[in-house]
Scaffold this active site. Structure first.
Site, PDB file in Angstrom:
ATOM      1  N   LYS A 241     -30.251  34.043   1.314  1.00  0.00           N
ATOM      2  CA  LYS A 241     -30.153  34.775   0.054  1.00  0.00           C
ATOM      3  C   LYS A 241     -31.338  34.533  -0.874  1.00  0.00           C
ATOM      4  O   LYS A 241     -31.732  35.406  -1.641  1.00  0.00           O
ATOM      5  CB  LYS A 241     -28.824  34.443  -0.627  1.00  0.00           C
ATOM      6  CG  LYS A 241     -27.630  34.854   0.238  1.00  0.00           C
ATOM      7  CD  LYS A 241     -26.312  34.659  -0.459  1.00  0.00           C
ATOM      8  CE  LYS A 241     -25.134  34.873   0.488  1.00  0.00           C
ATOM      9  NZ  LYS A 241     -25.133  36.157   1.165  1.00  0.00           N
TER      10      LYS A 241
ATOM     11  N   GLY B 214     -18.410  35.069   0.498  1.00  0.00           N
ATOM     12  CA  GLY B 214     -16.979  35.038   0.220  1.00  0.00           C
ATOM     13  C   GLY B 214     -16.630  34.346  -1.074  1.00  0.00           C
ATOM     14  O   GLY B 214     -15.507  33.863  -1.248  1.00  0.00           O
ATOM     15  N   GLY B 215     -17.585  34.292  -2.015  1.00  0.00           N
ATOM     16  CA  GLY B 215     -17.304  33.677  -3.307  1.00  0.00           C
ATOM     17  C   GLY B 215     -17.392  32.164  -3.301  1.00  0.00           C
ATOM     18  O   GLY B 215     -17.158  31.521  -4.325  1.00  0.00           O
TER      19      GLY B 215
ATOM     20  N   HIS C 206     -19.432  43.619 -11.637  1.00  0.00           N
ATOM     21  CA  HIS C 206     -19.912  43.465 -10.264  1.00  0.00           C
ATOM     22  C   HIS C 206     -19.813  44.841  -9.606  1.00  0.00           C
ATOM     23  O   HIS C 206     -18.729  45.345  -9.351  1.00  0.00           O
ATOM     24  CB  HIS C 206     -19.018  42.449  -9.536  1.00  0.00           C
ATOM     25  CG  HIS C 206     -19.446  42.142  -8.140  1.00  0.00           C
ATOM     26  ND1 HIS C 206     -19.374  40.875  -7.609  1.00  0.00           N
ATOM     27  CD2 HIS C 206     -19.935  42.918  -7.138  1.00  0.00           C
ATOM     28  CE1 HIS C 206     -19.806  40.897  -6.361  1.00  0.00           C
ATOM     29  NE2 HIS C 206     -20.149  42.130  -6.058  1.00  0.00           N
TER      30      HIS C 206
ATOM     31  N   LYS D 113     -13.219  38.682  -4.762  1.00  0.00           N
ATOM     32  CA  LYS D 113     -12.676  39.955  -5.217  1.00  0.00           C
ATOM     33  C   LYS D 113     -11.196  40.081  -4.846  1.00  0.00           C
ATOM     34  O   LYS D 113     -10.793  39.679  -3.757  1.00  0.00           O
ATOM     35  CB  LYS D 113     -13.444  41.106  -4.578  1.00  0.00           C
ATOM     36  CG  LYS D 113     -14.949  41.020  -4.745  1.00  0.00           C
ATOM     37  CD  LYS D 113     -15.661  41.890  -3.735  1.00  0.00           C
ATOM     38  CE  LYS D 113     -17.149  41.615  -3.714  1.00  0.00           C
ATOM     39  NZ  LYS D 113     -17.827  42.292  -2.597  1.00  0.00           N
TER      40      LYS D 113
ATOM     41  N   ASN E 193     -24.950  42.135   1.861  1.00  0.00           N
ATOM     42  CA  ASN E 193     -24.022  41.759   2.928  1.00  0.00           C
ATOM     43  C   ASN E 193     -24.291  42.615   4.156  1.00  0.00           C
ATOM     44  O   ASN E 193     -24.138  43.842   4.120  1.00  0.00           O
ATOM     45  CB  ASN E 193     -22.571  41.933   2.468  1.00  0.00           C
ATOM     46  CG  ASN E 193     -22.194  40.881   1.446  1.00  0.00           C
ATOM     47  OD1 ASN E 193     -22.210  39.690   1.730  1.00  0.00           O
ATOM     48  ND2 ASN E 193     -21.886  41.306   0.233  1.00  0.00           N
TER      49      ASN E 193
ATOM     50  N   ARG F  53     -22.809  43.480   6.844  1.00  0.00           N
ATOM     51  CA  ARG F  53     -21.567  43.644   7.607  1.00  0.00           C
ATOM     52  C   ARG F  53     -20.672  44.657   6.917  1.00  0.00           C
ATOM     53  O   ARG F  53     -20.990  45.157   5.831  1.00  0.00           O
ATOM     54  CB  ARG F  53     -20.826  42.304   7.687  1.00  0.00           C
ATOM     55  CG  ARG F  53     -20.569  41.689   6.306  1.00  0.00           C
ATOM     56  CD  ARG F  53     -19.678  40.485   6.349  1.00  0.00           C
ATOM     57  NE  ARG F  53     -19.659  39.770   5.090  1.00  0.00           N
ATOM     58  CZ  ARG F  53     -18.950  40.109   4.025  1.00  0.00           C
ATOM     59  NH1 ARG F  53     -18.212  41.203   4.052  1.00  0.00           N
ATOM     60  NH2 ARG F  53     -18.971  39.379   2.919  1.00  0.00           N
TER      61      ARG F  53
END
Length: 445
Positions: free
Chosen positions: A116, A164-165, A208, A237, A290, A292
């Protein structure tokens, strides 16, 4: 088109992929852990292969077991779903080396965008706005303090390999940075096997917003519009909607154009998502990409009529996208709520148990993606997602009324099992959400 596809995942997303394959006349192979022996995935697939124990490390994260299963069953392609190995470039490379198509972007692109910190720099070169912060991974707490001093507080620390946060920490003043850095680094090392962190400015009262893109590697890259994913707990989320409400047309167009520009810059192939933070001023900055399928892809499917998983399969088989940008027409509003086996009264802690009752809602324009059923054991080994409830309506007011009605029809029972259904209904009824003035701080507020 492939004759056989192996689905390297579990739960509702594996069910979703199997159904898309079946509609294309493609045979499917499921892999399952001991804990998932009696799962809906095993029941739906044409063939199922046991790959290991309940612990994901020995099953759904075991590259040798999955690749061997594909070779043994004659699978020509592997769909990774989301989570687990879906963004692992090494896995995609191993598939490639064995002559198995990986249904997703190339290992090179995943390597570029999966880091990232490096992805931030790459996208900045492509002209996408990124938040002020480190240009790469931060080597030490002392370096983090210096970057934060230049950037200004608050800042957010993020795991380079995170997702995934998880692996994030917001720091609002200098005194808390060193402790947050060490704690987040230790968490990243334990969860992702990679302790590297990067730092960027944290935007208060932000939304977001993410943009769905698809590229076919043959000259066509399009977007399917944006989604608002601002309702989150612990950076994860739980409610998503499309299109994003109260978003000026000019901002929407700029977001979507930026996502396509970023995808084209790396030669992105398949479905992917560009995630942005939107400030109250309507300035936006890229957060991450992301590589995917997203959990919330159904809301985009509902308003565009595009089957994203079908497009993934066709593109991986060497076919062109079945539509161009001018063919994408968005109609109405779609909302998705994630029904998790969690106890909101105990900080959303997992609430596993065997389901004695599981009745999902129905009615017009209601879609429920789930793998659960009466008798299903919600175990402690995996994500707590039980079902995704998705509704469509001509406008947002009708969509929210339909969602409240649908959530009210859920019947979930079992010793020890708690769900987020009641919490979701209360959240959707909050004035800030109803007026679409909410931010990512809604649940913490």
């Amino acid at each position: 088109m492939f004759s056989t596809v192996l689905v390297a995942n579990r739960g509702e997303i594996a069910v979703r992929v199997i159904r898309a394959c079946r509609e294309l006349g493609v045979r499917t192979v499921a892999v399952y852990s001991t804990a998932d022996r009696d799962s809906s995935v095993v029941r739906l697939a044409d063939e199922a292969v046991h790959i290991g124990p309940p612990q994901a490390k020995g099953s759904y994260l075991s590259v040798p077991a999955i690749v061997e299963s594909a070779l043994r069953t004659g699978a020509q392609a592997i769909h990774p779903g989301y989570g687990f190995l879906s963004e692992d470039p090494d896995f995609a490379e191993v598939c490639e080396a064995h002559g198995i198509a990986f249904i997703g972007p190339s290992p090179r692109v995943m390597q570029q965008l999966g880091d990232k910190a490096a992805a931030r720099a790459l996208m900045a070169e492509a002209g996408l706005p990124v938040l002020p912060g480190s240009t790469g991974a931060v080597a030490s707490a002392a370096e983090a303090k210096e970057i934060a001093r230049r950037t200004g507080y608050p800042v957010i620390l993020k795991a380079v390999a995170g997702g995934g946060g998880r692996g994030m920490a917001v720091v609002r003043e200098p005194g808390g940075l060193v402790h947050a850095f060490e704690r987040t680094r230790a968490h990243a090392r334990a969860v992702f096997g990679d302790e590297r962190l990067y730092l960027e400015r944290f935007v208060e009262d932000a939304r977001h917003i993410e943009v769905q893109v698809i590229g076919d590697g043959q000259g066509t890259t399009i977007h399917l519009g944006e989604r608002d994913c601002s309702v989150q707990r612990r950076h994860q989320k739980i409610v998503e909607e499309a299109p994003a409400p109260n978003l000026p047309v000019a901002v929407r167009d700029a977001l979507c154009a930026a996502a396509v520009r970023g995808a084209e810059a790396v030669g992105y192939v398949g479905a992917g998502t560009f995630e942005f933070v939107l400030a109250p001023s309507m300035d936006f900055h890229l957060m991450e990409i992301n590589c995917r399928l997203q959990v919330e892809h159904p809301v985009t499917e509902m308003i565009t009529g595009v089957d994203i998983v079908r497009e993934q399969l066709l593109i991986a088989a060497g076919q062109r996208l079945s539509l161009r940008q001018e063919d994408v027409v968005r109609r109405g509003v779609a909302v998705e709520c994630r029904v998790n086996a969690e106890d909101p009264e105990r900080d959303f802690s997992p609430a596993p148990g065997r389901l004695t009752e599981f009745v999902t809602p129905g009615g017009p324009f209601v879609r429920v993606d789930t793998h659960a059923y009466p008798g299903f054991l919600v175990g402690p080994h995996y994500d707590s997602l039980l079902a995704k409830t998705v509704v469509w309506a001509p406008d947002r007011e009708q969509a929210l009324a339909r969602m409240d009605r649908a959530l009210g029809e859920f019947r979930v029972g079992g010793e020890g099992v708690r769900t987020t259904v009641g919490f979701l209904r209360r959240t959707l009824a909050r004035p800030e959400f109803r007026s679409a003035t909410h931010t990512t701080g809604l649940i913490g507020a």
